[in-house]
Design a protein around this motif. Structure first.
Motif, PDB file in Angstrom:
ATOM      1  N   PRO A 111     -13.007  -4.215   1.861  1.00  0.00           N
ATOM      2  CA  PRO A 111     -11.759  -3.443   1.886  1.00  0.00           C
ATOM      3  C   PRO A 111     -11.377  -2.972   3.291  1.00  0.00           C
ATOM      4  CG  PRO A 111     -13.118  -2.771   0.027  1.00  0.00           C
ATOM      5  CD  PRO A 111     -13.954  -3.712   0.845  1.00  0.00           C
ATOM      6  N   VAL A 112     -12.364  -2.632   4.093  1.00  0.00           N
ATOM      7  CA  VAL A 112     -12.067  -2.177   5.457  1.00  0.00           C
ATOM      8  C   VAL A 112     -11.435  -3.301   6.269  1.00  0.00           C
ATOM      9  CG1 VAL A 112     -13.089  -1.354   7.612  1.00  0.00           C
ATOM     10  CG2 VAL A 112     -13.919  -0.477   5.423  1.00  0.00           C
ATOM     11  N   ARG A 113     -11.949  -4.526   6.111  1.00  0.00           N
ATOM     12  CA  ARG A 113     -11.382  -5.680   6.820  1.00  0.00           C
ATOM     13  C   ARG A 113      -9.951  -5.948   6.361  1.00  0.00           C
ATOM     14  NH1 ARG A 113     -14.579  -6.906  11.265  1.00  0.00           N
ATOM     15  NH2 ARG A 113     -16.755  -7.123  10.649  1.00  0.00           N
ATOM     16  N   LEU A 114      -9.691  -5.797   5.061  1.00  0.00           N
ATOM     17  CA  LEU A 114      -8.346  -6.027   4.550  1.00  0.00           C
ATOM     18  C   LEU A 114      -7.361  -4.996   5.101  1.00  0.00           C
ATOM     19  CD1 LEU A 114      -8.951  -6.979   0.804  1.00  0.00           C
ATOM     20  CD2 LEU A 114      -8.218  -8.475   2.664  1.00  0.00           C
ATOM     21  N   VAL A 115      -7.788  -3.750   5.174  1.00  0.00           N
ATOM     22  CA  VAL A 115      -6.934  -2.715   5.754  1.00  0.00           C
ATOM     23  C   VAL A 115      -6.655  -3.025   7.225  1.00  0.00           C
ATOM     24  CG1 VAL A 115      -6.806  -0.274   6.391  1.00  0.00           C
ATOM     25  CG2 VAL A 115      -7.651  -0.932   4.128  1.00  0.00           C
ATOM     26  N   GLY A 116      -7.691  -3.460   7.939  1.00  0.00           N
ATOM     27  CA  GLY A 116      -7.500  -3.849   9.334  1.00  0.00           C
ATOM     28  C   GLY A 116      -6.524  -4.994   9.473  1.00  0.00           C
ATOM     29  N   LEU A 117      -6.618  -5.986   8.582  1.00  0.00           N
ATOM     30  CA  LEU A 117      -5.700  -7.125   8.604  1.00  0.00           C
ATOM     31  C   LEU A 117      -4.266  -6.672   8.361  1.00  0.00           C
ATOM     32  CD1 LEU A 117      -5.124 -10.184   8.626  1.00  0.00           C
ATOM     33  CD2 LEU A 117      -5.671 -10.198   6.180  1.00  0.00           C
ATOM     34  N   LEU A 118      -4.063  -5.786   7.395  1.00  0.00           N
ATOM     35  CA  LEU A 118      -2.721  -5.274   7.117  1.00  0.00           C
ATOM     36  C   LEU A 118      -2.139  -4.543   8.323  1.00  0.00           C
ATOM     37  CD1 LEU A 118      -3.125  -3.977   3.450  1.00  0.00           C
ATOM     38  CD2 LEU A 118      -1.615  -5.821   4.222  1.00  0.00           C
ATOM     39  N   GLY A 119      -2.979  -3.767   9.001  1.00  0.00           N
ATOM     40  CA  GLY A 119      -2.518  -3.064  10.188  1.00  0.00           C
ATOM     41  C   GLY A 119      -2.100  -4.014  11.292  1.00  0.00           C
ATOM     42  N   VAL A 120      -2.896  -5.049  11.518  1.00  0.00           N
ATOM     43  CA  VAL A 120      -2.559  -6.038  12.550  1.00  0.00           C
ATOM     44  C   VAL A 120      -1.258  -6.745  12.211  1.00  0.00           C
ATOM     45  CG1 VAL A 120      -3.300  -8.206  13.614  1.00  0.00           C
ATOM     46  CG2 VAL A 120      -4.959  -6.379  13.237  1.00  0.00           C
ATOM     47  N   GLU A 121      -1.079  -7.100  10.941  1.00  0.00           N
ATOM     48  CA  GLU A 121       0.139  -7.802  10.546  1.00  0.00           C
ATOM     49  C   GLU A 121       1.364  -6.898  10.637  1.00  0.00           C
ATOM     50  OE1 GLU A 121      -1.511 -11.274   7.589  1.00  0.00           O
ATOM     51  OE2 GLU A 121      -0.531  -9.533   6.690  1.00  0.00           O
ATOM     52  N   ALA A 122       1.197  -5.612  10.349  1.00  0.00           N
ATOM     53  CA  ALA A 122       2.313  -4.679  10.478  1.00  0.00           C
ATOM     54  C   ALA A 122       2.768  -4.595  11.934  1.00  0.00           C
ATOM     55  CB  ALA A 122       1.909  -3.301   9.965  1.00  0.00           C
ATOM     56  N   VAL A 123       1.828  -4.544  12.848  1.00  0.00           N
ATOM     57  CA  VAL A 123       2.172  -4.504  14.277  1.00  0.00           C
ATOM     58  C   VAL A 123       2.844  -5.808  14.693  1.00  0.00           C
ATOM     59  CG1 VAL A 123       1.220  -4.411  16.609  1.00  0.00           C
ATOM     60  CG2 VAL A 123       0.346  -2.865  14.844  1.00  0.00           C
ATOM     61  N   LEU A 124       2.306  -6.932  14.238  1.00  0.00           N
ATOM     62  CA  LEU A 124       2.890  -8.235  14.579  1.00  0.00           C
ATOM     63  C   LEU A 124       4.331  -8.334  14.097  1.00  0.00           C
ATOM     64  CD1 LEU A 124       2.608 -11.178  15.586  1.00  0.00           C
ATOM     65  CD2 LEU A 124       1.682 -11.756  13.323  1.00  0.00           C
ATOM     66  N   LEU A 125       4.588  -7.928  12.857  1.00  0.00           N
ATOM     67  CA  LEU A 125       5.946  -7.997  12.326  1.00  0.00           C
ATOM     68  C   LEU A 125       6.886  -7.071  13.093  1.00  0.00           C
ATOM     69  CD1 LEU A 125       7.958  -8.963  10.187  1.00  0.00           C
ATOM     70  CD2 LEU A 125       7.134  -7.130   8.688  1.00  0.00           C
ATOM     71  N   ALA A 126       6.437  -5.866  13.391  1.00  0.00           N
ATOM     72  CA  ALA A 126       7.277  -4.921  14.120  1.00  0.00           C
ATOM     73  C   ALA A 126       7.644  -5.449  15.500  1.00  0.00           C
ATOM     74  CB  ALA A 126       6.555  -3.572  14.243  1.00  0.00           C
ATOM     75  N   VAL A 127       6.669  -6.020  16.191  1.00  0.00           N
ATOM     76  CA  VAL A 127       6.927  -6.558  17.534  1.00  0.00           C
ATOM     77  C   VAL A 127       7.927  -7.713  17.467  1.00  0.00           C
ATOM     78  CG1 VAL A 127       5.890  -7.805  19.466  1.00  0.00           C
ATOM     79  CG2 VAL A 127       4.727  -5.816  18.494  1.00  0.00           C
TER      80      VAL A 127
END
Length: 339
Positions: A222-238
């Protein structure tokens, strides 16, 4: 914020594969059916793409080059930069899936829909999405071979040859036969639509069944999945910021910038899932997980942005940020969602 019902179906298919994975003879049958479904899916893509519309769309070449550059240059650059997050935040399979996400083409349907809602250049969004999908059939496997070939488990340059025969050949066949079967496909699009989505669901079930049989889900926490979601949120925002303000810096008007933002910041689940199945084989389940999460995220965020753009005041004719005078084709009504 909308929850795409189809994404819920995809998640349900993942759950079915977790509870009842295909194995043994049934796995061979499902794999063969999945291969046939992918080929038929890309045959339909070829039939539906109007060559005349594509050629007419080339007149607005600056916009299309901008979208292609965002999709196949800027996105992959961020994907490569994300390697620094491995293994602290992302495991190697999740990073490979994230990198693959940055290589797939843009969407067509949702780009058109959001551009229409925001009162943008709908014809440009149609052509940009179509060009991206067409270019992606060739470019995505080549980029994957160069960036993932040495690292991805189960990936090899032979997969590029496989994808030519499984994706490109059916697509070309659809284009060649469009003259004779295009009318039939158009008349029966309501029937063939579920065939499209059903094919992708079959691909997902096959990929995640193989993943369950190999026990690869033990690699994800679950921690890795949360990390993945955070990275993707930053990627989409950028990417949303770059496509909007980058379009302004390049001199595009409001309607064109909307099309660039929605077509240049998205990634196609419909194209990416079949490609991952061919490229990654039995390891496709983790490879497509980042794409599935990113797909839902981009729909939710872009829906909010499109509605806000729709409330923007109409630019005056000839104003610096208006594009109606520069591109008369954009003056048509665009208050309905194109499907």
């Amino acid at each position: 914020m909308p929850i795409d019902p189809y994404v819920m179906l995809l998640l349900g298919t993942v759950g079915l594969a977790a509870l009842l994975p295909a194995d043994g003879t049934s796995a061979d049958v499902v794999s063969g059916a999945s291969t046939a479904a992918i080929a038929f899916l890309f045959f339909l893509y070829g039939v539906r793409l109007s060559t005349r519309e594509a050629l007419d769309g080339l007149k607005h070449w600056r916009l299309h080059i901008t979208v292609l550059a965002c999709t196949f240059v800027v996105f992959p650059v961020f994907g490569i930069a994300a390697r620094g997050l491995e293994p602290v935040l992302l495991t190697q399979p999740l990073y490979q899936g994230l990198l693959f996400l940055t290589l797939v083409p843009s969407t067509i349907q949702s780009s058109i829909a959001f551009t229409s809602i925001a009162r943008g250049n709908v014809p440009a969004a149609i052509c940009a999405g179509s060009f991206s999908s067409l270019v992606g059939i060739v470019v995505t496997p080549l980029l994957a071979a160069g960036l993932l070939g040495g690292d991805a488990v189960g990936f090899s340059t032979d997969s590029v040859v496989k994808i030519v025969f499984q994706l490109l050949v059916p697509f070309v066949a659809g284009q060649l036969l469009r003259r004779w079967v295009g009318g039939f496909v158009t008349r029966h699009k309501r029937i063939l639509g579920p065939v499209d989505r059903g094919s992708i669901l079959l691909v997902v079930y096959t990929a995640f069944s193989e993943g369950m049989n190999q026990g690869i889900w033990h690699q994800v926490s679950p921690v890795r999945l949360v990390g993945l979601l955070g990275v993707e949120a930053v990627l989409l925002a950028v990417m949303l910021v770059l496509t909007w303000y980058g379009g302004k810096a390049l001199g595009f008007g409001r309607e064109d910038r909307i099309a660039i933002q929605f077509a240049g910041s998205k990634k196609s689940l419909a194209s990416g899932l079949p490609m991952a199945s061919v490229l990654f084989g039995s390891h496709a389940s983790l490879a497509v997980l980042p794409l599935m999460l990113f797909h839902q995220m981009q729909l939710m965020v872009c829906a909010v942005i499109a509605k806000r753009r729709a409330r923007d005041p109409e630019p005056a004719a000839g104003a610096p940020d208006g594009s109606a005078a520069a591109h008369p084709v954009q003056g048509q009504p665009q208050d309905r969602v194109l499907r």
